[in-house]
Enzyme design. Structure first.
Site, short mmCIF file in Angstrom:
data_model
loop_
_atom_site.label_atom_id
_atom_site.label_comp_id
_atom_site.label_asym_id
_atom_site.label_seq_id
_atom_site.Cartn_x
_atom_site.Cartn_y
_atom_site.Cartn_z
N HIS A 1 1.11 -1.18 -0.08
CA HIS A 1 0.07 0.10 0.08
C HIS A 1 1.00 1.26 0.01
O HIS A 1 1.98 1.46 0.65
CB HIS A 1 -0.98 0.07 1.20
CG HIS A 1 -1.99 1.15 1.04
ND1 HIS A 1 -1.98 2.30 1.42
CD2 HIS A 1 -3.38 0.74 0.90
CE1 HIS A 1 -3.23 2.95 0.89
NE2 HIS A 1 -3.85 1.87 0.71
N ASP B 1 -8.07 -5.41 0.19
CA ASP B 1 -8.57 -6.34 -1.10
C ASP B 1 -7.95 -7.84 -0.73
O ASP B 1 -8.68 -8.62 -1.62
CB ASP B 1 -8.00 -5.61 -2.46
CG ASP B 1 -8.44 -4.51 -2.84
OD1 ASP B 1 -9.87 -4.23 -2.44
OD2 ASP B 1 -7.83 -3.61 -3.13
N1 CMC Z 1 4.12 -7.56 -4.61
C1 CMC Z 1 5.77 -7.41 -4.87
N2 CMC Z 1 6.32 -6.51 -4.72
C2 CMC Z 1 5.70 -5.41 -4.26
C3 CMC Z 1 4.22 -5.32 -4.05
C4 CMC Z 1 3.37 -6.43 -4.10
N3 CMC Z 1 2.14 -6.41 -4.23
N4 CMC Z 1 3.97 -4.09 -4.00
C5 CMC Z 1 5.01 -3.40 -3.82
N5 CMC Z 1 6.07 -3.95 -4.19
C6 CMC Z 1 7.52 -3.60 -4.11
C7 CMC Z 1 7.67 -2.87 -5.59
O1 CMC Z 1 8.17 -3.70 -6.52
C8 CMC Z 1 8.85 -1.76 -4.96
O2 CMC Z 1 10.08 -2.42 -4.86
P1 CMC Z 1 11.37 -1.57 -5.37
O3 CMC Z 1 11.52 -0.61 -4.38
O4 CMC Z 1 12.43 -2.84 -5.32
O5 CMC Z 1 11.23 -1.21 -6.62
C9 CMC Z 1 8.47 -1.42 -3.58
O6 CMC Z 1 7.71 -2.63 -3.11
C10 CMC Z 1 7.55 -0.31 -3.66
O7 CMC Z 1 6.31 -0.53 -4.28
P2 CMC Z 1 5.84 0.54 -5.21
O8 CMC Z 1 5.00 0.25 -6.34
O9 CMC Z 1 6.93 1.54 -5.33
O10 CMC Z 1 4.97 1.09 -4.10
P3 CMC Z 1 3.58 2.32 -4.35
O11 CMC Z 1 3.37 2.85 -3.27
O12 CMC Z 1 3.82 2.80 -5.64
O13 CMC Z 1 2.29 1.17 -4.74
C11 CMC Z 1 0.69 -0.39 -4.42
C12 CMC Z 1 1.35 0.57 -3.86
C13 CMC Z 1 -0.68 -0.68 -3.67
C14 CMC Z 1 0.02 0.06 -6.09
C15 CMC Z 1 1.53 -1.49 -4.93
O14 CMC Z 1 1.94 -2.31 -3.59
C16 CMC Z 1 0.93 -3.02 -5.75
O15 CMC Z 1 0.82 -2.75 -7.02
N6 CMC Z 1 0.04 -3.66 -4.69
C17 CMC Z 1 -0.71 -4.87 -5.49
C18 CMC Z 1 -2.09 -4.19 -5.99
C19 CMC Z 1 -2.91 -3.93 -5.00
O16 CMC Z 1 -3.19 -4.90 -3.77
N7 CMC Z 1 -3.66 -2.93 -4.83
C20 CMC Z 1 -4.68 -2.70 -3.88
C21 CMC Z 1 -4.06 -1.37 -2.94
S1 CMC Z 1 -5.14 -1.32 -1.43
C22 CMC Z 1 -6.63 -0.73 -1.87
C23 CMC Z 1 -6.86 0.14 -2.99
O17 CMC Z 1 -6.06 1.05 -2.96
O18 CMC Z 1 -7.80 0.03 -3.63
#
Ligand code: CMC
Length: 430
Positions: free
Chosen positions: A308, A365
């Protein structure tokens, strides 16, 4: 951290500027950078708004480090245990919990507006039977402005509140109609003798040929899920609604844009993606393989329902939903192998260095789809469930924006295209 202004010095020009610290009632100290372009000639660069507060808001508070979520100051755990979705809707819209009279009036208003114009049902028949319900939702909700244009003077607070209530009232009716269109079932009209969630389930599942009785287990579970999904401060869809609203666009157009933003798998579409992922994993023996894929930088696969932007701790909603998933399955006397799979996945991920170091925890989720599935909701409708509940948050933020308008949302960019060059005739190119 102190509230003293931060002094910025531009070494090139020798100019200095005091940037005031803005502090909310609970939030982190925030630097106000509004004067930066005018005084020093710089914009700020923050792709994805990871360091930027776009507005001030009194609706929802999150402390991502501690895993805290509060609506109007009330902890989510208390609201989940003691309140109802409609009461939470009142709270988010108005700022205070209602007394009995205020609640009765609110419930009457929401109940009064549950029907949609009959022509809207006709409009829906234009969609192909296998259209994704989120595509239908975005189109149909956007079209509401065409049906209720008589009360769209956005400078009138009474008309703004009416539009907000209309949207909360009609969203379950539209969502159920999308599902019924896909199933080829006739329109189900809202039964106003039922409460909000019972009415929705009745519109979803009742058919003319059989008597349908709403399951109290399902109604209770939906009420809880709707409370937990009702608002989450400046997430992508809510920011979209606020940004579209800042142009003066009507609330139906603004919420239709929010629905489109919610659909993405990084946002609300994750609940559908989680179930797809669990089905793809298929068996506990394959969990390790998928954890490895999630950690592999060269593999686009991510653990859906994990991570998140704000929570760097357990998402408090996920805690409540995990328990609710156990309760619902137990009350229905069912076992779902996907629940065992999800728990194993969570256990392994929470012990794995990659997830621990990056502070990746299950989010809202991760378990919600298991409940929806147990209650007979098809996967393609999962994000629609989210949209029904989040409509309350969207319209609360839309109202808050209009009560205290900020300028039109208009970010800047760092231009990386070609510098000026002269047009050449096609015959002399290449
Ligand atoms: N699985 C594997 N690695 C992950 C994941 C994951 N679900 N989420 C983040 N990471 C890693 C990512 O690769 C990055 O690694 P590095 O620093 O080495 O590049 C690090 O963690 C930080 O991730 P980010 O993408 O820069 O973080 P963000 O704040 O931009 O993204 C997120 C947050 C929710 C989009 C992301 O965690 C994600 O894609 N999660 C899976 C989709 C998901 O469950 N979404 C629902 C979110 S909660 C409900 C809502 O908002 O509706």
């Amino acid at each position: 951290m102190s509230d003293k202004p931060v002094i910025v010095t531009d070494e090139a020009s020798g100019k200095t500027l005091e940037l005031p610290v803005v502090r909310g009632t609970e939030g982190e100290p925030t630097l106000s950078i509004k004067s930066l372009p005018k005084e020093l000639g710089y914009f700020t660069y923050d792709p994805g708004f990871t360091a930027t507060a776009s507005c001030s808001s009194a609706i929802t508070f999150i402390d991502g480090g501690k895993g805290i979520l509060r609506y109007r100051g009330y902890p989510i755990e208390q609201l989940a245990e003691k309140s109802t979705f409609l009461e939470v809707a009142y709270l988010l819209l108005n700022g205070e919990l209602p007394d009995q009279g205020e609640f009765d009036d609110f419930r009457r208003d929401i109940t009064y507006h549950t029907m949609v114009h009959e022509k809207l049902n006709t409009f829906m028949t234009g969609f192909h039977y296998d259209a994704h319900p989120m595509a239908m939702m975005a189109g149909v909700v956007g079209s509401l402005a065409a049906f209720y244009h008589d009360r769209l003077d956005m400078s009138d607070p009474a008309q703004r509140m009416l539009a907000a209530k209309r949207m909360i009232a009609k969203m379950p009716t539209i969502a159920a109609a999308c599902y019924r269109h896909h199933m080829g079932w006739p329109t189900a009209y809202p039964r106003n003798s039922l409460n909000y969630t019972e009415r929705f389930l009745d519109m979803m599942f009742s058919v003319p040929a059989e008597e349908y009785k709403v399951s109290p287990v399902a109604a209770k579970a939906f009420d809880l899920l709707f409370i937990l999904h009702a608002d989450h401060e400046q997430n992508a869809s809510t920011s979209t609604v606020r940004l579209v609203g800042s142009t003066g666009a009507n609330p139906y157009a603004s919420v239709a844009a929010g629905i489109s933003a919610l659909w993405g798998p990084a946002h609300g579409g994750a609940n559908e993606a989680v179930l797809n992922m669990l089905e793809q994993i298929g068996d506990v023996s394959r969990v390790g393989e998928f954890i490895d894929r999630a950690k592999d930088r060269d593999d686009p696969f991510r653990l859906m329902g994990f991570g998140h932007r704000v929570y760097k701790n357990y998402d408090p909603r996920a805690n409540i939903i995990r328990q609710a998933a156990h309760d619902v399955l137990a009350e229905l006397g069912r076992k779902d192998p996907l629940m065992d799979l999800a728990m194993e996945l969570e256990k392994i991920a929470l012990e794995d260095d990659y997830f621990v170091e990056k502070k990746l925890y299950p989010n809202v989720d991760f378990y919600s789809g298991i409940i929806y599935k147990a209650l007979g909701i098809p996967k393609s409708m999962f994000t629609v469930m989210f949209a029904i509940a989040r409509t309350v948050g969207w319209v609360s933020h839309w109202l808050e924006h209009h009560n205290n308008p900020t300028p039109i949302g208009r970010p800047r960019q760092v231009y990386t295209g070609p510098v000026e060059r002269d047009y050449t005739d096609i015959s002399s190119r290449g």
